[in-house]
Design a protein around this motif. Structure first.
Motif, PDB file in Angstrom:
ATOM      1  N   GLY A 102       0.777  -1.230   0.000  1.00  0.00           N
ATOM      2  CA  GLY A 102       0.000   0.000   0.000  1.00  0.00           C
ATOM      3  C   GLY A 102       0.807   1.277   0.000  1.00  0.00           C
ATOM      4  O   GLY A 102       0.253   2.372   0.082  1.00  0.00           O
ATOM      5  N   ILE A 103       2.144   1.145  -0.112  1.00  0.00           N
ATOM      6  CA  ILE A 103       3.022   2.316  -0.154  1.00  0.00           C
ATOM      7  C   ILE A 103       3.534   2.497  -1.576  1.00  0.00           C
ATOM      8  O   ILE A 103       3.886   1.532  -2.254  1.00  0.00           O
ATOM      9  N   ASN A 104       3.583   3.747  -2.023  1.00  0.00           N
ATOM     10  CA  ASN A 104       4.056   4.060  -3.372  1.00  0.00           C
ATOM     11  C   ASN A 104       5.547   4.407  -3.318  1.00  0.00           C
ATOM     12  O   ASN A 104       5.921   5.544  -3.037  1.00  0.00           O
ATOM     13  N   PHE A 105       6.383   3.403  -3.554  1.00  0.00           N
ATOM     14  CA  PHE A 105       7.825   3.591  -3.469  1.00  0.00           C
ATOM     15  C   PHE A 105       8.423   3.982  -4.816  1.00  0.00           C
ATOM     16  O   PHE A 105       7.941   3.576  -5.879  1.00  0.00           O
ATOM     17  N   VAL A 106       9.491   4.775  -4.742  1.00  0.00           N
ATOM     18  CA  VAL A 106      10.298   5.119  -5.910  1.00  0.00           C
ATOM     19  C   VAL A 106      11.761   4.928  -5.529  1.00  0.00           C
ATOM     20  O   VAL A 106      12.186   5.378  -4.452  1.00  0.00           O
ATOM     21  N   TRP A 107      12.521   4.266  -6.392  1.00  0.00           N
ATOM     22  CA  TRP A 107      13.960   4.135  -6.170  1.00  0.00           C
ATOM     23  C   TRP A 107      14.642   5.386  -6.725  1.00  0.00           C
ATOM     24  O   TRP A 107      14.406   5.784  -7.859  1.00  0.00           O
ATOM     25  N   ILE A 108      15.469   6.025  -5.886  1.00  0.00           N
ATOM     26  CA  ILE A 108      16.154   7.255  -6.271  1.00  0.00           C
ATOM     27  C   ILE A 108      17.630   6.942  -6.520  1.00  0.00           C
ATOM     28  O   ILE A 108      18.280   6.318  -5.672  1.00  0.00           O
ATOM     29  N   MET A 109      18.154   7.383  -7.646  1.00  0.00           N
ATOM     30  CA  MET A 109      19.590   7.201  -7.863  1.00  0.00           C
ATOM     31  C   MET A 109      20.172   8.407  -8.596  1.00  0.00           C
ATOM     32  O   MET A 109      19.474   9.093  -9.359  1.00  0.00           O
ATOM     33  N   THR A 129      10.690  -3.685 -10.087  1.00  0.00           N
ATOM     34  CA  THR A 129      10.126  -3.713  -8.730  1.00  0.00           C
ATOM     35  C   THR A 129       9.451  -2.393  -8.379  1.00  0.00           C
ATOM     36  O   THR A 129       8.295  -2.360  -7.953  1.00  0.00           O
ATOM     37  N   PHE A 130      10.181  -1.287  -8.546  1.00  0.00           N
ATOM     38  CA  PHE A 130       9.642   0.044  -8.258  1.00  0.00           C
ATOM     39  C   PHE A 130       9.998   1.007  -9.391  1.00  0.00           C
ATOM     40  O   PHE A 130      11.028   0.824 -10.060  1.00  0.00           O
ATOM     41  N   PRO A 131       9.201   2.055  -9.581  1.00  0.00           N
ATOM     42  CA  PRO A 131       9.612   3.120 -10.502  1.00  0.00           C
ATOM     43  C   PRO A 131      10.948   3.716 -10.051  1.00  0.00           C
ATOM     44  O   PRO A 131      11.291   3.657  -8.860  1.00  0.00           O
ATOM     45  N   ILE A 132      11.690   4.295 -10.989  1.00  0.00           N
ATOM     46  CA  ILE A 132      13.023   4.826 -10.704  1.00  0.00           C
ATOM     47  C   ILE A 132      13.097   6.295 -11.128  1.00  0.00           C
ATOM     48  O   ILE A 132      12.691   6.643 -12.241  1.00  0.00           O
ATOM     49  N   ALA A 133      13.613   7.129 -10.238  1.00  0.00           N
ATOM     50  CA  ALA A 133      13.899   8.520 -10.560  1.00  0.00           C
ATOM     51  C   ALA A 133      15.410   8.693 -10.584  1.00  0.00           C
ATOM     52  O   ALA A 133      16.082   8.443  -9.580  1.00  0.00           O
ATOM     53  N   VAL A 134      15.947   9.095 -11.726  1.00  0.00           N
ATOM     54  CA  VAL A 134      17.378   9.328 -11.877  1.00  0.00           C
ATOM     55  C   VAL A 134      17.616  10.837 -11.807  1.00  0.00           C
ATOM     56  O   VAL A 134      17.060  11.590 -12.601  1.00  0.00           O
ATOM     57  N   ILE A 135      18.419  11.257 -10.837  1.00  0.00           N
ATOM     58  CA  ILE A 135      18.677  12.678 -10.616  1.00  0.00           C
ATOM     59  C   ILE A 135      20.017  13.047 -11.254  1.00  0.00           C
ATOM     60  O   ILE A 135      21.032  12.369 -11.037  1.00  0.00           O
ATOM     61  N   ASP A 136      20.028  14.116 -12.016  1.00  0.00           N
ATOM     62  CA  ASP A 136      21.217  14.551 -12.745  1.00  0.00           C
ATOM     63  C   ASP A 136      22.415  14.766 -11.818  1.00  0.00           C
ATOM     64  O   ASP A 136      22.269  15.248 -10.693  1.00  0.00           O
ATOM     65  N   GLU A 160      10.166  14.250 -17.589  1.00  0.00           N
ATOM     66  CA  GLU A 160      10.394  14.736 -16.234  1.00  0.00           C
ATOM     67  C   GLU A 160       9.321  15.729 -15.786  1.00  0.00           C
ATOM     68  O   GLU A 160       9.117  15.927 -14.588  1.00  0.00           O
ATOM     69  N   ASP A 161       8.617  16.346 -16.719  1.00  0.00           N
ATOM     70  CA  ASP A 161       7.509  17.231 -16.344  1.00  0.00           C
ATOM     71  C   ASP A 161       6.382  16.460 -15.662  1.00  0.00           C
ATOM     72  O   ASP A 161       5.542  17.056 -14.971  1.00  0.00           O
ATOM     73  N   ASP A 162       6.357  15.145 -15.860  1.00  0.00           N
ATOM     74  CA  ASP A 162       5.343  14.284 -15.240  1.00  0.00           C
ATOM     75  C   ASP A 162       5.892  13.531 -14.031  1.00  0.00           C
ATOM     76  O   ASP A 162       5.301  12.543 -13.587  1.00  0.00           O
ATOM     77  N   ALA A 163       7.016  13.997 -13.494  1.00  0.00           N
ATOM     78  CA  ALA A 163       7.688  13.277 -12.402  1.00  0.00           C
ATOM     79  C   ALA A 163       6.780  13.049 -11.200  1.00  0.00           C
ATOM     80  O   ALA A 163       6.912  12.044 -10.497  1.00  0.00           O
ATOM     81  N   ALA A 164       5.845  13.956 -10.944  1.00  0.00           N
ATOM     82  CA  ALA A 164       4.989  13.834  -9.761  1.00  0.00           C
ATOM     83  C   ALA A 164       4.077  12.611  -9.803  1.00  0.00           C
ATOM     84  O   ALA A 164       3.598  12.152  -8.752  1.00  0.00           O
ATOM     85  N   ILE A 165       3.845  12.052 -11.007  1.00  0.00           N
ATOM     86  CA  ILE A 165       2.996  10.852 -11.081  1.00  0.00           C
ATOM     87  C   ILE A 165       3.810   9.565 -10.989  1.00  0.00           C
ATOM     88  O   ILE A 165       3.242   8.483 -10.858  1.00  0.00           O
ATOM     89  N   LEU A 166       5.136   9.687 -11.026  1.00  0.00           N
ATOM     90  CA  LEU A 166       5.989   8.493 -11.049  1.00  0.00           C
ATOM     91  C   LEU A 166       5.714   7.537  -9.884  1.00  0.00           C
ATOM     92  O   LEU A 166       5.656   6.323 -10.091  1.00  0.00           O
ATOM     93  N   TRP A 174      10.317   5.060 -15.353  1.00  0.00           N
ATOM     94  CA  TRP A 174      11.425   5.856 -14.836  1.00  0.00           C
ATOM     95  C   TRP A 174      11.463   7.218 -15.516  1.00  0.00           C
ATOM     96  O   TRP A 174      10.850   7.433 -16.555  1.00  0.00           O
ATOM     97  N   THR A 175      12.163   8.131 -14.873  1.00  0.00           N
ATOM     98  CA  THR A 175      12.365   9.448 -15.456  1.00  0.00           C
ATOM     99  C   THR A 175      13.739   9.970 -15.084  1.00  0.00           C
ATOM    100  O   THR A 175      14.342   9.499 -14.103  1.00  0.00           O
ATOM    101  N   PHE A 176      14.224  10.900 -15.874  1.00  0.00           N
ATOM    102  CA  PHE A 176      15.493  11.568 -15.605  1.00  0.00           C
ATOM    103  C   PHE A 176      15.176  13.011 -15.243  1.00  0.00           C
ATOM    104  O   PHE A 176      14.504  13.712 -16.014  1.00  0.00           O
ATOM    105  N   ILE A 177      15.630  13.453 -14.066  1.00  0.00           N
ATOM    106  CA  ILE A 177      15.298  14.783 -13.573  1.00  0.00           C
ATOM    107  C   ILE A 177      16.528  15.680 -13.604  1.00  0.00           C
ATOM    108  O   ILE A 177      17.531  15.402 -12.940  1.00  0.00           O
ATOM    109  N   HIS A 178      16.457  16.723 -14.407  1.00  0.00           N
ATOM    110  CA  HIS A 178      17.518  17.715 -14.449  1.00  0.00           C
ATOM    111  C   HIS A 178      17.326  18.717 -13.320  1.00  0.00           C
ATOM    112  O   HIS A 178      16.221  18.888 -12.804  1.00  0.00           O
ATOM    113  N   GLY A 179      18.383  19.391 -12.946  1.00  0.00           N
ATOM    114  CA  GLY A 179      18.280  20.390 -11.890  1.00  0.00           C
ATOM    115  C   GLY A 179      19.653  20.821 -11.431  1.00  0.00           C
ATOM    116  O   GLY A 179      20.665  20.499 -12.070  1.00  0.00           O
TER     117      GLY A 179
END
Length: 201
Positions: A102-109, A129-136, A160-166, A174-179
């Motif tokens: 019941g938890i919405n997990f995301v792997w961050i790398m 297993t889980f969605p992945i967010a790749v941070i620049d 990445e504009d849709d990152a909030a739904i990941l 997965w998504t790649f997030i610039h910043g």
């Protein structure tokens, strides 16, 4: 393992953090903000199977330093992998998923890990297993185009504009997030310390 409530969105940010630095803090802040997370678990691992452990600080020291570095109360520093004798990310994610329905997990790398992600044990299983967010990260911006993981799971990448739904998507996704990026790295910090120690002796 930190306490969570059903329906929460939680980022999983693992590493040896040897030592933790402002680059890690920046990744955590970006993930919290762009993914709309309720929590981020800053998971201090016993050690990275792909790295040399000769200069690995104690787990207690790395946890203490990480707690000082963690940006805000939504970041939960934990070292539960050592307690459960989990040595690989694939094991950890399967364990977390089984224990926390019941938890919405995301792997961050960080993007610096994306280049070698295909060398991780059961890396395809991790991606499923889980969605992945790749941070620049500096020097790794193009990894989301050239890495084996990016090519293998190109169909599962979202803008990445849709990152909030990941957090609410079914893996693989997965998504790649610039910043903002920090040039700091744990290996560079360790090398500088070793050089200073040698010069002082």
């Amino acid at each position: 393992m930190p306490h969570v409530e059903p329906g929460m969105s939680v980022g999983l940010f693992g590493g040896s953090f040897n030592p933790p630095h402002q680059g890690h803090e920046l990744v955590a802040e970006i993930a919290l903000r762009r993914l709309g997370l309720d929590q981020l678990w800053w998971m201090v691992t016993p050690g990275n199977p792909l790295k040399n452990h000769d200069d690995l600080a104690s787990l207690d020291e790395r946890v203490a330093l990480s707690r000082r570095m963690a940006p805000g109360p939504r970041v939960k520093v934990t070292a539960f992998e050592a307690a459960y004798k989990l040595h690989y990310t694939a094991q950890t994610l399967a364990f977390v998923k089984a224990r926390n329905p019941g938890i919405n997990f995301v792997w961050i790398m960080g993007a610096d890990n994306l280049r070698h992600f295909h060398k991780w044990q059961n890396w395809r299983g991790i991606a499923r297993t889980f969605p992945i967010a790749v941070i620049d990260r500096p020097g790794s911006t193009l990894a989301y185009l050239s890495s084996k993981m990016a090519k293998t799971f190109s169909h599962a990448r979202i803008d990445e504009d849709d990152a909030a739904i990941l957090p609410f998507l079914r893996a693989p996704a997965w998504t790649f997030i610039h910043g903002p990026r920090s040039s700091l790295s744990s290996s560079a910090i360790r090398n500088e310390r070793a050089t200073n120690k040698t010069a002082a002796s």
